[in-house]
Design a protein around this motif. Sequence first.
Motif, PDB file in Angstrom:
ATOM      1  N   TYR A 284     102.305  89.200  49.942  1.00 43.08           N
ATOM      2  CA  TYR A 284     101.498  87.979  50.025  1.00 43.08           C
ATOM      3  C   TYR A 284     101.979  87.158  51.219  1.00 43.08           C
ATOM      4  O   TYR A 284     102.720  86.170  51.048  1.00 43.08           O
ATOM      5  CB  TYR A 284     101.616  87.155  48.735  1.00 43.08           C
ATOM      6  N   SER A 287     101.077  83.051  51.275  1.00 43.03           N
ATOM      7  CA  SER A 287     101.730  82.226  50.258  1.00 43.03           C
ATOM      8  C   SER A 287     103.248  82.261  50.422  1.00 43.03           C
ATOM      9  O   SER A 287     103.924  81.244  50.224  1.00 43.03           O
ATOM     10  CB  SER A 287     101.339  82.700  48.854  1.00 43.03           C
ATOM     11  N   HIS A 291     105.683  79.117  51.046  1.00 43.54           N
ATOM     12  CA  HIS A 291     106.776  78.902  50.088  1.00 43.54           C
ATOM     13  C   HIS A 291     108.108  78.712  50.804  1.00 43.54           C
ATOM     14  O   HIS A 291     108.828  77.743  50.553  1.00 43.54           O
ATOM     15  CB  HIS A 291     106.871  80.094  49.126  1.00 43.54           C
TER      16      HIS A 291
END
Length: 322
Positions: A284, A287, A291
């Motif tokens: 991913y 994301s 993060h």
Amino acid sequence: MSEEEQDMVGVVVPMMNAERTIAATLDSICRQTHRKLDIIVVDDGSTDGSVVLVDEKIRRDRRVRLIRQANAGVAAARNTGAAATAAAFLAFIDADDLWAPTKIEFQLDAIRQGGPHVGLAYCWFASIDPRDRVVSFGPQPLFEGDAMAALCESNWIGNGSSLLLRRAAFDKAGGYDPSLRSRGAQGAEDLLICFRVAEHFAFAAVPRYLVGYRARPDSMSQDALQLFRSTKLVLDEYHAKFPQHADKLAHHLQAARQWYAYRAAASGRHADARVLLTEALRHYPLSATWHFAGVAGGIARSRLQRRLGRPAPLPLYTETIW
């Protein structure tokens, strides 16, 4: 089962080389407001002075007893302790954690008020440092009833010292699973038993910080890569059992990659951190990038705050009413 056994809580403390913390852990257990406790310390092959300290506690409190076994891992030690008591309820606490005095009382009330279909009660936890000072607070979940879908999405319980289980739920789950250790992936036994209980029983929550959870530099909780492998084995098992929750399980697994990458970096295991970071970005990329950018920003803010002025120390866990 006798009336005494129905009111008794078996407390199982797996222990291996815990001489620095076991006395404080046992003190926190023995101070529980619910007095009917059968406290079993299972020494899992200690080579330090842990056993001597437990023997001292046994002389002061008749509820404490000791079982010794060759090293077999935390799951086997917990199962040994559970088999050694006839109590109707079981609680587990690691040999370096602490309980607030009302932990068992409040959880026992919650599980009983929920009725026989409630098999497990959990509470919140505060992370503590080697001096027993609170350094942070864990998540604040309030998932009750059918917990399966929520567990598939994230590990919101966080540690095994937070659990109180009916004996019937523990037995239906098959106890703790020692096969994770035999597969070289010890660490997610707590998550796994929560899943297995959730297949058959409802959960109850006590929304208070009744556990002081300690992560030591030399503890198993610092081996982030092993913990991720362990978590992945558990999530793979439940992907096969509950394919309708595939999206939630994928989210859980990605969150685990990101969390353990951070843990590995924070503990100086930079090679492990690179492995997990690479996997997180591969699965991913967007994301994961957001993060880790947020994590880096948080670290920078913390460093700036320390330079501007040292924050007031947080309280001792044992001196606060949680």
